[in-house]
Write a protein that holds these residues in place. Sequence first.
Motif, mmCIF file in Angstrom:
data_model
loop_
_atom_site.group_PDB
_atom_site.id
_atom_site.type_symbol
_atom_site.label_atom_id
_atom_site.label_comp_id
_atom_site.label_asym_id
_atom_site.label_seq_id
_atom_site.Cartn_x
_atom_site.Cartn_y
_atom_site.Cartn_z
ATOM 1 N N LYS A 104 0.837 -1.200 0.000
ATOM 2 C CA LYS A 104 0.000 0.000 0.000
ATOM 3 C C LYS A 104 0.873 1.252 0.000
ATOM 4 O O LYS A 104 0.642 2.181 -0.774
ATOM 5 C CB LYS A 104 -0.941 0.004 1.200
ATOM 6 N N TYR A 105 1.883 1.275 0.841
ATOM 7 C CA TYR A 105 2.781 2.428 0.901
ATOM 8 C C TYR A 105 3.493 2.632 -0.437
ATOM 9 O O TYR A 105 3.565 3.749 -0.947
ATOM 10 C CB TYR A 105 3.805 2.263 2.030
ATOM 11 N N ARG A 106 4.005 1.563 -0.996
ATOM 12 C CA ARG A 106 4.731 1.653 -2.268
ATOM 13 C C ARG A 106 3.826 2.212 -3.368
ATOM 14 O O ARG A 106 4.270 3.017 -4.191
ATOM 15 C CB ARG A 106 5.251 0.263 -2.647
ATOM 16 N N ALA A 107 2.573 1.800 -3.370
ATOM 17 C CA ALA A 107 1.617 2.322 -4.354
ATOM 18 C C ALA A 107 1.330 3.801 -4.100
ATOM 19 O O ALA A 107 1.288 4.610 -5.033
ATOM 20 C CB ALA A 107 0.322 1.514 -4.314
ATOM 21 N N GLU A 108 1.143 4.161 -2.846
ATOM 22 C CA GLU A 108 0.802 5.543 -2.512
ATOM 23 C C GLU A 108 1.897 6.536 -2.874
ATOM 24 O O GLU A 108 1.607 7.681 -3.207
ATOM 25 C CB GLU A 108 0.459 5.660 -1.028
ATOM 26 N N VAL A 109 3.139 6.116 -2.827
ATOM 27 C CA VAL A 109 4.236 7.041 -3.128
ATOM 28 C C VAL A 109 4.673 6.989 -4.591
ATOM 29 O O VAL A 109 5.468 7.820 -5.026
ATOM 30 C CB VAL A 109 5.465 6.819 -2.202
ATOM 31 N N HIS A 110 4.150 6.050 -5.360
ATOM 32 C CA HIS A 110 4.540 5.945 -6.764
ATOM 33 C C HIS A 110 3.879 7.078 -7.552
ATOM 34 O O HIS A 110 2.678 7.303 -7.434
ATOM 35 C CB HIS A 110 4.144 4.591 -7.345
ATOM 36 N N PRO A 111 4.649 7.794 -8.367
ATOM 37 C CA PRO A 111 4.093 8.951 -9.086
ATOM 38 C C PRO A 111 2.985 8.628 -10.087
ATOM 39 O O PRO A 111 2.177 9.503 -10.410
ATOM 40 C CB PRO A 111 5.304 9.553 -9.799
ATOM 41 N N LEU A 114 -2.612 6.413 -8.965
ATOM 42 C CA LEU A 114 -3.675 7.320 -8.567
ATOM 43 C C LEU A 114 -4.378 6.835 -7.295
ATOM 44 O O LEU A 114 -4.805 7.637 -6.474
ATOM 45 C CB LEU A 114 -4.685 7.420 -9.714
ATOM 46 N N ASN A 115 -4.485 5.502 -7.156
ATOM 47 C CA ASN A 115 -5.228 4.957 -6.025
ATOM 48 C C ASN A 115 -4.813 3.511 -5.775
ATOM 49 O O ASN A 115 -4.363 2.823 -6.691
ATOM 50 C CB ASN A 115 -6.731 5.018 -6.329
ATOM 51 N N PHE A 116 -4.982 3.065 -4.553
ATOM 52 C CA PHE A 116 -4.743 1.684 -4.132
ATOM 53 C C PHE A 116 -6.079 1.166 -3.625
ATOM 54 O O PHE A 116 -6.621 1.682 -2.648
ATOM 55 C CB PHE A 116 -3.689 1.657 -3.017
ATOM 56 N N ILE A 117 -6.630 0.162 -4.315
ATOM 57 C CA ILE A 117 -7.962 -0.343 -3.993
ATOM 58 C C ILE A 117 -7.885 -1.840 -3.720
ATOM 59 O O ILE A 117 -7.361 -2.592 -4.544
ATOM 60 C CB ILE A 117 -8.937 -0.076 -5.161
ATOM 61 N N PRO A 118 -8.420 -2.276 -2.585
ATOM 62 C CA PRO A 118 -8.485 -3.722 -2.348
ATOM 63 C C PRO A 118 -9.544 -4.358 -3.248
ATOM 64 O O PRO A 118 -10.562 -3.740 -3.543
ATOM 65 C CB PRO A 118 -8.866 -3.843 -0.868
ATOM 66 N N LYS A 119 -9.261 -5.584 -3.695
ATOM 67 C CA LYS A 119 -10.242 -6.311 -4.512
ATOM 68 C C LYS A 119 -11.441 -6.654 -3.653
ATOM 69 O O LYS A 119 -11.301 -6.840 -2.452
ATOM 70 C CB LYS A 119 -9.617 -7.600 -5.059
#
Length: 140
Positions: A104-111, A114-119
């Motif tokens: 989640k953190y890696r996704a949030e900081v990636h330029p 846009l969003n991290f969504i659980p399936k």
Amino acid sequence: MIPIVMSIDDDDITQMLYEYLFEDNFFCTKLVKAYDGKESIDYFEEQSKLSNEQRRYPDLIFLDINMPGLNGWAFLDYLTEKNKVRLNAMNVIVVTSSIKPEDKYRAEVHPLVLNFIPKPLSTEILEKLKTNPALQQYFV
């Protein structure tokens, strides 16, 4: 509607669900499916060989990170390294079953993310995405 959405997920059921969700919610005009990171990179490589008029990159990518072979993180690395010209016009939404805080953190900081969504992805989530400032232009 978003002109081209790409779904990158190794699960057939998930791909089918996306197809129905996007159609039922008037979310995109065209859906491009890839079943792993390599297949998605192949798509980008093929598009890059076309003339500017013929080239069709996705405007939004739904990306699973846990896939066999070339995973979602490797695909994001590819996008960052090889497609700098399109980075400002491309958004990625990570849709995953991962519960790892580091994912989640890696996704949030990636330029590009846009969003991290659980399936699983749902109609409610798509409706929220339609109001996201980065995507709102497609749903006026």
